[in-house]
Scaffold this motif. Structure first.
Motif, PDB file in Angstrom:
ATOM      1  N   THR A 148       8.633  -8.465  -1.723  1.00 30.39           N
ATOM      2  CA  THR A 148       9.197  -8.129  -0.259  1.00 30.39           C
ATOM      3  C   THR A 148       9.396  -6.425  -0.169  1.00 30.39           C
ATOM      4  N   ARG A 149       8.372  -5.996  -0.902  1.00 24.15           N
ATOM      5  CA  ARG A 149       8.391  -4.375  -0.663  1.00 24.15           C
ATOM      6  C   ARG A 149       7.266  -4.005   0.584  1.00 24.15           C
ATOM      7  N   GLN A 150       7.686  -2.620   0.966  1.00 24.13           N
ATOM      8  CA  GLN A 150       6.759  -2.307   2.066  1.00 24.13           C
ATOM      9  C   GLN A 150       5.648  -1.198   1.618  1.00 24.13           C
ATOM     10  N   PRO A 151       4.837  -0.792   2.199  1.00 24.52           N
ATOM     11  CA  PRO A 151       3.899   0.014   1.736  1.00 24.52           C
ATOM     12  C   PRO A 151       4.526   1.436   1.668  1.00 24.52           C
ATOM     13  N   SER A 152       5.816   1.704   2.436  1.00 24.01           N
ATOM     14  CA  SER A 152       6.436   3.066   2.193  1.00 24.01           C
ATOM     15  C   SER A 152       7.147   2.857   1.046  1.00 24.01           C
ATOM     16  N   ASP A 153       7.437   1.974   0.407  1.00 20.77           N
ATOM     17  CA  ASP A 153       8.039   1.780  -0.971  1.00 20.77           C
ATOM     18  C   ASP A 153       7.195   2.721  -2.023  1.00 20.77           C
ATOM     19  N   TYR A 154       6.030   2.792  -1.713  1.00 17.45           N
ATOM     20  CA  TYR A 154       5.127   3.394  -2.842  1.00 17.45           C
ATOM     21  C   TYR A 154       4.943   5.007  -2.415  1.00 17.45           C
ATOM     22  N   ASP A 155       5.019   5.595  -3.420  1.00 17.86           N
ATOM     23  CA  ASP A 155       4.389   7.143  -3.161  1.00 17.86           C
ATOM     24  C   ASP A 155       2.985   7.402  -2.708  1.00 17.86           C
ATOM     25  N   LEU A 156       2.135   6.165  -3.345  1.00 12.98           N
ATOM     26  CA  LEU A 156       0.838   6.194  -3.339  1.00 12.98           C
ATOM     27  C   LEU A 156       0.382   4.678  -3.655  1.00 12.98           C
ATOM     28  N   ILE A 157      -0.566   4.315  -2.540  1.00  9.56           N
ATOM     29  CA  ILE A 157      -1.204   3.053  -2.834  1.00  9.56           C
ATOM     30  C   ILE A 157      -2.665   3.340  -3.167  1.00  9.56           C
ATOM     31  N   ILE A 158      -3.367   2.952  -4.329  1.00  9.98           N
ATOM     32  CA  ILE A 158      -4.681   3.281  -4.541  1.00  9.98           C
ATOM     33  C   ILE A 158      -5.509   2.300  -4.913  1.00  9.98           C
ATOM     34  N   SER A 159      -6.637   2.098  -4.225  1.00  5.12           N
ATOM     35  CA  SER A 159      -7.526   0.903  -4.683  1.00  5.12           C
ATOM     36  C   SER A 159      -8.516   1.731  -5.603  1.00  5.12           C
ATOM     37  N   GLY A 160      -9.431   0.646  -6.218  1.00  2.00           N
ATOM     38  CA  GLY A 160     -10.466   1.226  -7.098  1.00  2.00           C
ATOM     39  C   GLY A 160     -11.632   0.018  -7.208  1.00  2.00           C
ATOM     40  N   ASP A 161     -12.600   0.018  -6.532  1.00  2.00           N
ATOM     41  CA  ASP A 161     -13.093   1.085  -5.722  1.00  2.00           C
ATOM     42  C   ASP A 161     -13.776   0.736  -4.519  1.00  2.00           C
ATOM     43  N   LEU A 162     -13.001   0.780  -3.647  1.00  2.00           N
ATOM     44  CA  LEU A 162     -13.419   0.186  -2.145  1.00  2.00           C
ATOM     45  C   LEU A 162     -14.389   1.206  -1.552  1.00  2.00           C
ATOM     46  N   ALA A 163     -14.196   2.479  -1.855  1.00  2.00           N
ATOM     47  CA  ALA A 163     -14.825   3.716  -1.123  1.00  2.00           C
ATOM     48  C   ALA A 163     -14.617   3.565   0.115  1.00  2.00           C
ATOM     49  N   SER A 164     -15.258   4.472   0.974  1.00  2.00           N
ATOM     50  CA  SER A 164     -14.902   4.694   2.565  1.00  2.00           C
ATOM     51  C   SER A 164     -15.054   3.560   3.562  1.00  2.00           C
ATOM     52  N   ILE A 165     -15.944   2.586   3.284  1.00  2.00           N
ATOM     53  CA  ILE A 165     -16.051   1.493   4.265  1.00  2.00           C
ATOM     54  C   ILE A 165     -15.251   0.535   3.906  1.00  2.00           C
ATOM     55  N   GLY A 166     -14.874   0.077   2.691  1.00  2.00           N
ATOM     56  CA  GLY A 166     -13.926  -0.971   2.048  1.00  2.00           C
ATOM     57  C   GLY A 166     -12.557  -0.580   2.487  1.00  2.00           C
ATOM     58  N   HIS A 167     -12.313   0.792   2.290  1.00  2.00           N
ATOM     59  CA  HIS A 167     -10.871   1.428   2.515  1.00  2.00           C
ATOM     60  C   HIS A 167     -10.566   1.259   3.875  1.00  2.00           C
ATOM     61  N   SER A 168     -11.373   1.509   4.908  1.00  2.00           N
ATOM     62  CA  SER A 168     -11.010   1.369   6.370  1.00  2.00           C
ATOM     63  C   SER A 168     -10.767  -0.085   6.725  1.00  2.00           C
ATOM     64  N   LEU A 169     -11.638  -1.069   6.040  1.00  2.00           N
ATOM     65  CA  LEU A 169     -11.618  -2.529   6.228  1.00  2.00           C
ATOM     66  C   LEU A 169     -10.288  -3.026   5.820  1.00  2.00           C
ATOM     67  N   THR A 170      -9.971  -2.505   4.504  1.00  2.00           N
ATOM     68  CA  THR A 170      -8.883  -3.108   3.725  1.00  2.00           C
ATOM     69  C   THR A 170      -7.578  -2.562   4.733  1.00  2.00           C
ATOM     70  N   ILE A 171      -7.412  -1.471   5.249  1.00  2.00           N
ATOM     71  CA  ILE A 171      -6.278  -1.146   6.122  1.00  2.00           C
ATOM     72  C   ILE A 171      -6.125  -1.868   7.276  1.00  2.00           C
ATOM     73  N   GLN A 172      -7.409  -2.202   7.783  1.00  2.00           N
ATOM     74  CA  GLN A 172      -7.311  -3.259   9.251  1.00  2.00           C
ATOM     75  C   GLN A 172      -6.741  -4.500   8.932  1.00  2.00           C
ATOM     76  N   LEU A 173      -7.305  -5.128   7.691  1.00  2.00           N
ATOM     77  CA  LEU A 173      -6.985  -6.404   7.188  1.00  2.00           C
ATOM     78  C   LEU A 173      -5.487  -6.456   7.044  1.00  2.00           C
ATOM     79  N   VAL A 174      -5.166  -5.477   6.163  1.00  2.00           N
ATOM     80  CA  VAL A 174      -3.704  -5.626   5.867  1.00  2.00           C
ATOM     81  C   VAL A 174      -2.722  -5.216   7.080  1.00  2.00           C
TER      82      VAL A 174
END
Lengths: 349, 349
Positions: free
Chosen positions: B231-257
């Motif tokens: 029951t947390r929100q993205p804003s509960d984190y100072d940073l959310i970091i994936s490894g390793d989606l790189a730029s294309i996977g990063h944008s796609l993940t933002i959209q999907l989430v």
């Protein structure tokens, strides 16, 4: 929807490598599927399913291998009266590069997945880890599994089977088969009471056709650690079974363990010895993740339920063979993990 | 010599995939070693060691990769003021077939070994499992690690680098690097408070040069499960970091989430984006087990200790790519596991 598990825990760390589980989980369901050659072996009528051929209706052997793995997990779930939704973790691996059999099976099952690689030690590695996660309060039900396939493994590690390359007498025969167990925090079945995690040991064997010799030092190291740390003797077990040292590794392990003062000559056997009859021309015997997976999941658990064996020490032995490393002059390290399966609770003994 | 650990435990299973650890273990030491290209990147001066070349004095790239892995583990141990004898389990994996980098490193270290395969999710997979084993009372100290090497990975998964095959813009650049952490039941360092174990997800991507797209659905699935179950929100984190989606996977993940109702546009980055500068011509960015291993072990932990980030959600994302499966017409499934690293205890905040 917060589910809190409060457990008064007393994991006993008996030594550097061995743990006595505080709340031993039990194996509530298991299944084994094998290929036709394994079906013709001494344990043929014990397995849940014997495939008519090694393709199982699929277009490639790799697809057939993962079909076996998936079907074995589903059968084990059925026997445990559980569905995939009841399972907290699926922990599995296989011999193929990138453990594709396990990965694709995990995709189809949709259960949170922990991928493992331990070569032929994988079934016991997953059983160790799954039991620890249940004992640690992280899971109620875990599915553990492993698979191998003669034709997929041979073409990846040695030669394509179509080539008909002659096999030396020390070679083992990779079992076509998949075994799965459902381990649970509650229920009825043989309990997992102890876990011994092994080290990677390498005495310099370089022959991909003599994996028994490569694995024996690791097997012996883990077995001796287990006896020392539990202060148990070989005679405390009704059966000690490795998977898969086959005949050469089996004799070597008896000798190595004897040097440490433990006599296993009376009650030590090996999944790779049990699964084939010498008349089947498999040379040293069976090997592959699937070998120990199917023999433990069917024959051994069956004999425990029937009361023949009450306390079994099972040792998963893996030859960490890599064609790339071999070409670069490296030897084949081995690893072995051990679990104690105890059926005393089943008979109140 | 029986060591008994009695713990009043209250593992909170927050949902199907997420656990809140009762006694959060802490990361007491970490180290990262990288190749020359990574050393020239934006994080170059943060890593513990930058190799002058990709062979590191060895005869093959594979041998160089495992030298990095072993050295990284030993450096992390040194920083934690511990030796291999203090470590209960070594949990590691890499991208090479049969995880040879991890196997040979385990052989040299002599620590009881649990071999893992999770492609580029391996570092977080090992961090999750290691933390659970400590929290469960099975270990005091665990070493977790992962490595990758541009030249070993490319020749295994795609083409030998000597061939000079042109790379499409969607391709990621496999990081040459090894990262290791020592996780402990006691000590000072960022704590691992939550673990989310992922499922294998496959939306049908078949291009080995577009792994970001293959991994994004798995990343999103695990991230959304994490937010829902905590029951947390993205804003509960100072940073959310994936490894390793790189730029294309990063944008796609933002959209999907975002489709699931969570806005990560403000504080979500990726190890594969951080490690290289666009001028380095790596196209979509970095990838490989080693990428998240070195960025988390050096930059992220460093920023947490410096007080810049207090609570970080790290998601290890793996493309379960197999050349054999691809040749047989299969797509590339993805998997992602997540951990929360919390440094509030460090500052009393």
């Amino acid at each position: 929807m917060v589910e809190t598990t409060v457990v008064n825990r007393a994991v006993k760390k008996l030594g550097k490598q061995t743990f006595q589980l505080a709340n031993p989980p039990v194996i509530v369901g298991a299944a084994a599927i094998v290929g036709p050659k394994e079906g013709q072996g001494p344990l043929g009528n014990i397995f849940d399913l014997v495939l008519p051929d090694t393709l199982a209706g699929e277009k490639t052997w790799e697809k057939a291998e993962r079909k076996m793995l998936k079907d074995a997990v589903n059968m084990a779930l059925q026997k445990a009266n559980l569905t995939t939704k009841d399972i907290d973790f699926f922990m599995a691996g296989d011999l193929l590069n990138q453990i594709i059999s396990a990965n694709f099976t995990a995709r189809d099952l949709g259960i949170p997945f922990i991928g493992l690689y331990g070569a032929c030690s994988t079934m016991v590695e997953s059983l160790c880890l799954g039991s620890m996660l249940i004992d640690g309060g992280f899971a109620n039900n875990v599915a553990v599994a492993a698979s191998s396939h003669y034709d997929t493994a041979e073409r990846q590690y040695r030669f394509p089977t179509e080539l008909g390359v002659q096999r030396p007498p020390s070679a083992q025969w990779t079992v076509t088969g998949a075994g799965a167990m459902v381990v649970s925090g509650t229920g009825i079945g043989p309990a997992v009471t102890h876990v011994t995690i092994g080290k990677v040991i390498d005495l310099g064997i370089k022959d991909a056709n003599d994996m028994g010799s490569a694995m024996a030092p690791a097997a012996a190291d883990t077995i001796v650690a287990h006896f020392k740390e539990t202060t148990r003797q070989p005679s405390d077990y009704d059966l000690i079974i490795s998977g898969d040292l086959a005949s050469i590794g089996h004799s070597l392990t008896i000798q190595l363990v004897k040097q440490a003062g433990y006599d296993m000559s009376k009650n030590f056997t090996d999944c790779g010895i049990l699964i084939f009859d010498p008349s089947q021309d498999t040379h040293a015997g069976g090997s592959g993740c699937g070998c120990s997976a199917v023999v433990l999941s069917s024959y051994i658990l069956g004999q425990m339920k029937a009361g023949k064996y009450k306390r079994v020490l099972a040792i998963g032995t893996g030859a960490l063979l890599s064609p790339t490393a071999t070409l670069q002059g490296e030897s084949i390290p081995g690893v072995a993990h051990a679990v104690v399966m105890d059926a005393y609770s089943l008979s109140g003994g």
